[in-house]
Each structure stands twice: as C-alpha cells, then as structure tokens.
Design a protein around this motif. Structure first.
Motif, PDB file in Angstrom:
ATOM      1  N   MET A   1      12.677  38.484 -58.387  1.00  0.00           N
ATOM      2  CA  MET A   1      11.749  38.445 -57.269  1.00  0.00           C
ATOM      3  C   MET A   1      10.365  38.046 -57.809  1.00  0.00           C
ATOM      4  SD  MET A   1      10.762  41.285 -54.470  1.00  0.00           S
ATOM      5  CE  MET A   1      11.442  40.455 -53.077  1.00  0.00           C
ATOM      6  N   PRO A   2       9.716  37.068 -57.183  1.00  0.00           N
ATOM      7  CA  PRO A   2       8.390  36.659 -57.669  1.00  0.00           C
ATOM      8  C   PRO A   2       7.338  37.732 -57.394  1.00  0.00           C
ATOM      9  CG  PRO A   2       8.999  35.428 -55.700  1.00  0.00           C
ATOM     10  CD  PRO A   2      10.168  36.270 -56.057  1.00  0.00           C
ATOM     11  N   THR A   3       6.343  37.764 -58.246  1.00  0.00           N
ATOM     12  CA  THR A   3       5.220  38.683 -58.076  1.00  0.00           C
ATOM     13  C   THR A   3       4.142  38.003 -57.233  1.00  0.00           C
ATOM     14  OG1 THR A   3       4.049  37.890 -60.023  1.00  0.00           O
ATOM     15  CG2 THR A   3       5.664  39.666 -60.366  1.00  0.00           C
ATOM     16  N   LYS A   4       3.148  38.782 -56.843  1.00  0.00           N
ATOM     17  CA  LYS A   4       2.007  38.206 -56.113  1.00  0.00           C
ATOM     18  C   LYS A   4       1.343  37.112 -56.938  1.00  0.00           C
ATOM     19  CE  LYS A   4       0.755  42.111 -53.144  1.00  0.00           C
ATOM     20  NZ  LYS A   4       1.988  42.850 -53.162  1.00  0.00           N
ATOM     21  N   LYS A   5       1.210  37.345 -58.244  1.00  0.00           N
ATOM     22  CA  LYS A   5       0.605  36.336 -59.118  1.00  0.00           C
ATOM     23  C   LYS A   5       1.447  35.066 -59.147  1.00  0.00           C
ATOM     24  CE  LYS A   5      -1.176  35.482 -63.770  1.00  0.00           C
ATOM     25  NZ  LYS A   5      -0.973  34.062 -63.621  1.00  0.00           N
ATOM     26  N   ASP A   6       2.768  35.221 -59.183  1.00  0.00           N
ATOM     27  CA  ASP A   6       3.651  34.046 -59.152  1.00  0.00           C
ATOM     28  C   ASP A   6       3.422  33.228 -57.880  1.00  0.00           C
ATOM     29  OD1 ASP A   6       4.851  34.833 -61.565  1.00  0.00           O
ATOM     30  OD2 ASP A   6       6.477  35.900 -60.530  1.00  0.00           O
ATOM     31  N   ILE A   7       3.332  33.930 -56.747  1.00  0.00           N
ATOM     32  CA  ILE A   7       3.093  33.248 -55.467  1.00  0.00           C
ATOM     33  C   ILE A   7       1.736  32.554 -55.487  1.00  0.00           C
ATOM     34  CG2 ILE A   7       2.806  33.571 -52.964  1.00  0.00           C
ATOM     35  CD1 ILE A   7       5.695  33.951 -53.948  1.00  0.00           C
ATOM     36  N   LEU A   8       0.719  33.250 -55.995  1.00  0.00           N
ATOM     37  CA  LEU A   8      -0.615  32.638 -56.094  1.00  0.00           C
ATOM     38  C   LEU A   8      -0.595  31.421 -57.010  1.00  0.00           C
ATOM     39  CD1 LEU A   8      -2.752  35.868 -56.217  1.00  0.00           C
ATOM     40  CD2 LEU A   8      -2.987  34.037 -54.533  1.00  0.00           C
ATOM     41  N   ASP A   9       0.086  31.547 -58.148  1.00  0.00           N
ATOM     42  CA  ASP A   9       0.171  30.416 -59.083  1.00  0.00           C
ATOM     43  C   ASP A   9       0.817  29.204 -58.429  1.00  0.00           C
ATOM     44  OD1 ASP A   9      -1.016  31.918 -61.104  1.00  0.00           O
ATOM     45  OD2 ASP A   9       0.882  32.352 -62.133  1.00  0.00           O
ATOM     46  N   LEU A  10       1.821  29.445 -57.609  1.00  0.00           N
ATOM     47  CA  LEU A  10       2.549  28.338 -56.989  1.00  0.00           C
ATOM     48  C   LEU A  10       1.855  27.744 -55.767  1.00  0.00           C
ATOM     49  CD1 LEU A  10       6.202  29.718 -57.127  1.00  0.00           C
ATOM     50  CD2 LEU A  10       5.313  27.721 -58.345  1.00  0.00           C
ATOM     51  N   HIS A  11       1.179  28.569 -54.981  1.00  0.00           N
ATOM     52  CA  HIS A  11       0.742  28.113 -53.660  1.00  0.00           C
ATOM     53  C   HIS A  11      -0.757  28.184 -53.390  1.00  0.00           C
ATOM     54  CE1 HIS A  11       4.926  27.789 -52.510  1.00  0.00           C
ATOM     55  NE2 HIS A  11       5.121  29.015 -52.973  1.00  0.00           N
ATOM     56  N   PHE A  12      -1.540  28.706 -54.313  1.00  0.00           N
ATOM     57  CA  PHE A  12      -2.969  28.880 -54.047  1.00  0.00           C
ATOM     58  C   PHE A  12      -3.671  27.560 -53.755  1.00  0.00           C
ATOM     59  CE2 PHE A  12      -7.392  28.896 -55.384  1.00  0.00           C
ATOM     60  CZ  PHE A  12      -7.892  29.889 -54.569  1.00  0.00           C
ATOM     61  N   MET A  13      -3.442  26.545 -54.543  1.00  0.00           N
ATOM     62  CA  MET A  13      -4.171  25.279 -54.360  1.00  0.00           C
ATOM     63  C   MET A  13      -3.834  24.642 -53.014  1.00  0.00           C
ATOM     64  SD  MET A  13      -6.265  25.098 -56.783  1.00  0.00           S
ATOM     65  CE  MET A  13      -6.889  23.431 -56.732  1.00  0.00           C
ATOM     66  N   ASP A  14      -2.590  24.744 -52.584  1.00  0.00           N
ATOM     67  CA  ASP A  14      -2.203  24.207 -51.279  1.00  0.00           C
ATOM     68  C   ASP A  14      -2.902  24.980 -50.154  1.00  0.00           C
ATOM     69  OD1 ASP A  14      -0.642  22.521 -49.504  1.00  0.00           O
ATOM     70  OD2 ASP A  14       0.583  24.300 -49.107  1.00  0.00           O
ATOM     71  N   ALA A  15      -2.919  26.304 -50.243  1.00  0.00           N
ATOM     72  CA  ALA A  15      -3.592  27.119 -49.227  1.00  0.00           C
ATOM     73  C   ALA A  15      -5.093  26.842 -49.225  1.00  0.00           C
ATOM     74  CB  ALA A  15      -3.320  28.601 -49.477  1.00  0.00           C
ATOM     75  N   ARG A  16      -5.675  26.698 -50.398  1.00  0.00           N
ATOM     76  CA  ARG A  16      -7.108  26.384 -50.528  1.00  0.00           C
ATOM     77  C   ARG A  16      -7.430  25.070 -49.827  1.00  0.00           C
ATOM     78  NH1 ARG A  16     -10.099  23.239 -54.084  1.00  0.00           N
ATOM     79  NH2 ARG A  16     -12.158  24.049 -54.609  1.00  0.00           N
ATOM     80  N   CYS A  17      -6.585  24.070 -50.051  1.00  0.00           N
ATOM     81  CA  CYS A  17      -6.781  22.757 -49.435  1.00  0.00           C
ATOM     82  C   CYS A  17      -6.714  22.858 -47.914  1.00  0.00           C
ATOM     83  CB  CYS A  17      -5.715  21.801 -49.963  1.00  0.00           C
ATOM     84  SG  CYS A  17      -5.810  20.146 -49.266  1.00  0.00           S
ATOM     85  N   LYS A  18      -5.754  23.607 -47.399  1.00  0.00           N
ATOM     86  CA  LYS A  18      -5.609  23.754 -45.949  1.00  0.00           C
ATOM     87  C   LYS A  18      -6.806  24.476 -45.342  1.00  0.00           C
ATOM     88  CE  LYS A  18      -0.597  23.645 -46.079  1.00  0.00           C
ATOM     89  NZ  LYS A  18       0.638  24.421 -46.006  1.00  0.00           N
ATOM     90  N   LEU A  19      -7.310  25.470 -46.049  1.00  0.00           N
ATOM     91  CA  LEU A  19      -8.468  26.210 -45.560  1.00  0.00           C
ATOM     92  C   LEU A  19      -9.714  25.324 -45.515  1.00  0.00           C
ATOM     93  CD1 LEU A  19      -9.251  29.008 -44.569  1.00  0.00           C
ATOM     94  CD2 LEU A  19      -9.766  29.617 -46.932  1.00  0.00           C
ATOM     95  N   ILE A  20      -9.918  24.526 -46.551  1.00  0.00           N
ATOM     96  CA  ILE A  20     -11.053  23.599 -46.578  1.00  0.00           C
ATOM     97  C   ILE A  20     -10.902  22.547 -45.479  1.00  0.00           C
ATOM     98  CG2 ILE A  20     -12.204  21.793 -47.943  1.00  0.00           C
ATOM     99  CD1 ILE A  20     -11.491  23.547 -50.439  1.00  0.00           C
ATOM    100  N   ASP A  21      -9.687  22.070 -45.272  1.00  0.00           N
ATOM    101  CA  ASP A  21      -9.429  21.089 -44.216  1.00  0.00           C
ATOM    102  C   ASP A  21      -9.746  21.677 -42.846  1.00  0.00           C
ATOM    103  OD1 ASP A  21      -8.487  18.515 -43.336  1.00  0.00           O
ATOM    104  OD2 ASP A  21      -6.635  19.506 -42.696  1.00  0.00           O
ATOM    105  N   LEU A  22      -9.367  22.920 -42.603  1.00  0.00           N
ATOM    106  CA  LEU A  22      -9.669  23.582 -41.338  1.00  0.00           C
ATOM    107  C   LEU A  22     -11.174  23.751 -41.152  1.00  0.00           C
ATOM    108  CD1 LEU A  22      -8.781  24.974 -38.755  1.00  0.00           C
ATOM    109  CD2 LEU A  22      -8.445  27.061 -40.086  1.00  0.00           C
ATOM    110  N   ALA A  23     -11.868  24.147 -42.203  1.00  0.00           N
ATOM    111  CA  ALA A  23     -13.325  24.294 -42.123  1.00  0.00           C
ATOM    112  C   ALA A  23     -13.982  22.953 -41.806  1.00  0.00           C
ATOM    113  CB  ALA A  23     -13.871  24.864 -43.433  1.00  0.00           C
TER     114      ALA A  23
END
Length: 87
Positions: free
Chosen positions: A1-23
């Motif tokens: 099972m992945p950890t929170k850090k694993d999820i952040l490592d895999l998906h943070f940059m994509d989520a960051r991009c979407k948040l900036i795009d929304l802003a």
C-alpha cells in the motif's frame, strides 16, 4: 500500500499544475468586462469543499456542480450540459 509520501511523490506536480491553471482561469475571468454567470459562482462555491479536511471531497465537489432538478425541461435550447447548476 502506498504511503502519503508515495502519493505526493507521484502526483504533487500534476495537482500543483491544475491548481495554478485554476487560479489563472479565475484571474482571467475576473479581469475581463461583463457579468459572470452561475458557472463562475458554482466554481467559487466548490472551493471551500476542496479546502475542507473531510473525506469524499471529489464527490462533494461533483455534487455541488451537478443539477439535482428532477422536472424535465419543457424544451431543450441546446444539446449538452452547463457543468454547474443554474441558480
């Protein structure tokens, strides 16, 4: 099972991009003339849900942007959806 850090490592940059795009989208709408409509207001109403710590945020955001009316429209003016409920 992945950890929170694993999820952040895999998906943070994509989520960051979407948040900036929304802003950027919100900024773009606000700096242009004219009145906003229910879609813009619907997005703004969904933001506090996004910022909450409660599980099920994706479902809650989807529900807040969904039309829950059950009465059929008398006549369709177009084919498709607005993506947010009309006030």
């Amino acid at each position: 099972m992945p950890t929170k850090k694993d999820i952040l490592d895999l998906h943070f940059m994509d989520a960051r991009c979407k948040l900036i795009d929304l802003a950027a989208f919100l900024d773009r709408v606000e700096r242009h003339p004219g009145e906003v409509d229910f879609r813009f207001e619907g997005l703004k109403k969904a933001l506090p849900i996004l910022l909450s710590d409660h599980p099920g945020r994706a479902k809650a955001v989807l529900e807040s942007l969904s039309d829950h009316s059950t009465a059929p429209a008398e006549k369709a003016t177009f084919q498709g959806a607005f993506g947010a409920p009309q006030a």
